[in-house]
Design an enzyme around this catalytic site. Structure first.
Site, PDB file in Angstrom:
ATOM      1  N   SER A   1       2.822  -6.969   2.613  1.00  0.00           N
ATOM      2  CA  SER A   1       2.346  -6.047   3.499  1.00  0.00           C
ATOM      3  C   SER A   1       0.943  -6.009   3.582  1.00  0.00           C
ATOM      4  CB  SER A   1       3.126  -4.855   3.280  1.00  0.00           C
ATOM      5  OG  SER A   1       2.997  -3.660   4.121  1.00  0.00           O
ATOM      6  N   PHE A   2       0.215  -4.820   3.234  1.00  0.00           N
ATOM      7  CA  PHE A   2      -1.090  -4.580   3.237  1.00  0.00           C
ATOM      8  C   PHE A   2      -1.686  -5.999   2.183  1.00  0.00           C
ATOM      9  CE2 PHE A   2      -3.756  -3.342  -0.180  1.00  0.00           C
ATOM     10  CZ  PHE A   2      -5.159  -3.361   0.250  1.00  0.00           C
TER      11      PHE A   2
ATOM     12  N   ASP B   1      13.106  -4.695   8.996  1.00  0.00           N
ATOM     13  CA  ASP B   1      11.918  -4.054   8.517  1.00  0.00           C
ATOM     14  C   ASP B   1      11.547  -2.989   9.553  1.00  0.00           C
ATOM     15  OD1 ASP B   1       9.387  -3.211   7.731  1.00  0.00           O
ATOM     16  OD2 ASP B   1       8.975  -5.314   6.954  1.00  0.00           O
TER      17      ASP B   1
ATOM     18  N   HIS C   1      11.862  -3.631   4.410  1.00  0.00           N
ATOM     19  CA  HIS C   1      10.497  -4.201   3.894  1.00  0.00           C
ATOM     20  C   HIS C   1      10.352  -4.356   2.657  1.00  0.00           C
ATOM     21  CE1 HIS C   1       6.117  -4.148   4.858  1.00  0.00           C
ATOM     22  NE2 HIS C   1       5.950  -3.312   4.006  1.00  0.00           N
TER      23      HIS C   1
ATOM     24  N   SER D   1       0.809  -1.155  -0.192  1.00  0.00           N
ATOM     25  CA  SER D   1      -0.077  -0.164  -0.077  1.00  0.00           C
ATOM     26  C   SER D   1       0.808   1.130  -0.007  1.00  0.00           C
ATOM     27  CB  SER D   1      -0.905  -0.105   1.301  1.00  0.00           C
ATOM     28  OG  SER D   1      -0.088   0.124   2.526  1.00  0.00           O
TER      29      SER D   1
END
Length: 287
Positions: free
Chosen positions: A112-113, A233, A261, A43
């Site tokens: 992630s998202f 991260d 990340h 995102s």
């Protein structure tokens, strides 16, 4: 300029399909009888399937069909004024996407998202998701980090984009002014920031909390899962993947050292090989 010309000029433009009434942009590569895989991006501001997965797709496509959609509100997928950006709307759009392109079963890779979205999809469609890969995934409770708050609070400028990229990468050589300028330009294309600003307004902890999947549902996941995280991260803490590895019965956890990340970019070759091997194991087990 024709649509074909635009696609040639911009590699982020792929095929189009109508999913739940939304004209959806997606990348497709590969083929064959192996279980297809759907890649779900994160995102970040200006993100697209291409930005997230450009280094991963060619590797996975050697052995299977690979599909990477621009999720609702992101990239080159149609934006409608009526859209509300919630986990329910993202899940509904993704279900419509896999149905529209005729996928009866598939593997999911979520970043992630996109990892939280993959978790929701797996608990919703347990008979269709064959294998699950989570990379720096949200989906379990944690206090929002400074890095994620900066990412979701992005206001377009080159310096702001540089700050966001600094949170993403461990390797400082990956982040320079040219990359910040390019990603800034991506973030200000027509409609991009308007939809992005509508997704995660402050206070932002509530949006993170809305992505959480009930632990009992996670414990009920029966497909094999590969969980990947960068040790350094600063956007999604490593403890989230450690917790997911404890909850999912058939899970393995792989931690990349000297990695932020951006596992799929900072360790592109090793990440893609790891995911490819994991997916191939599933196909061999089914035969």
């Amino acid at each position: 300029m024709t649509a074909a010309d635009m696609g040639a000029a911009n590699p982020a433009l792929g095929r189009r399909v109508t999913a739940g009434g939304v004209d959806t942009n997606y990348l497709e590569a590969g083929g064959g009888d192996a279980t297809p895989v759907v890649l779900l991006h994160g995102s970040g501001p200006g993100v697209s399937a291409y930005a997230n997965w450009r280094m991963t797709i060619p590797v996975l496509a050697k052995s299977r069909r690979v599909l990477a959609p621009d999720l609702l509100g992101f990239g080159y997928t149609q934006r409608l004024e009526s859209h509300s950006y919630t986990m329910e709307s993202w899940v509904a759009h993704l279900v419509e996407f896999v149905d529209s392109i005729g996928l009866s079963s598939f593997a999911l890779v979520g970043n992630s998202f996109g990892g939280a979205l993959a978790l929701h999809m797996t608990t919703l469609l347990p008979d269709r998701v064959r294998r699950l890969v989570l990379m720096g995934a949200a989906g379990v409770p944690f206090a929002i980090t400074e890095g994620l708050d900066e990412v979701w609070g992005y206001t377009p400028s080159v310096p702001a984009m540089r700050r966001v990229l600094d949170y993403f990468a461990f390797d400082r050589e990956l982040v320079d002014d040219d990359l910040a300028e390019a990603r800034y330009r991506a973030s200000i294309q027509p409609g991009f920031h308007e939809s992005y600003a509508a997704m995660f307004p402050a206070p932002r902890q509530r949006w993170l909390d809305s992505m959480v999947v009930d632990e009992e549902k996670i414990k009920a996941i029966r497909c094999p899962a590969l969980i990947v995280h960068g040790r350094e991260d600063r956007v999604i803490p490593l403890k989230t993947s450690q917790r997911l590895s404890q909850l999912i019965p058939d899970a393995q956890l792989h931690v990349f050292g000297q990695c932020g990340h951006w596992t799929q970019i900072e360790h592109a070759g090793r990440f893609s090989a790891l995911v490819d091997s994991f997916l191939n194991e599933g196909d061999h087990a089914d035969n």
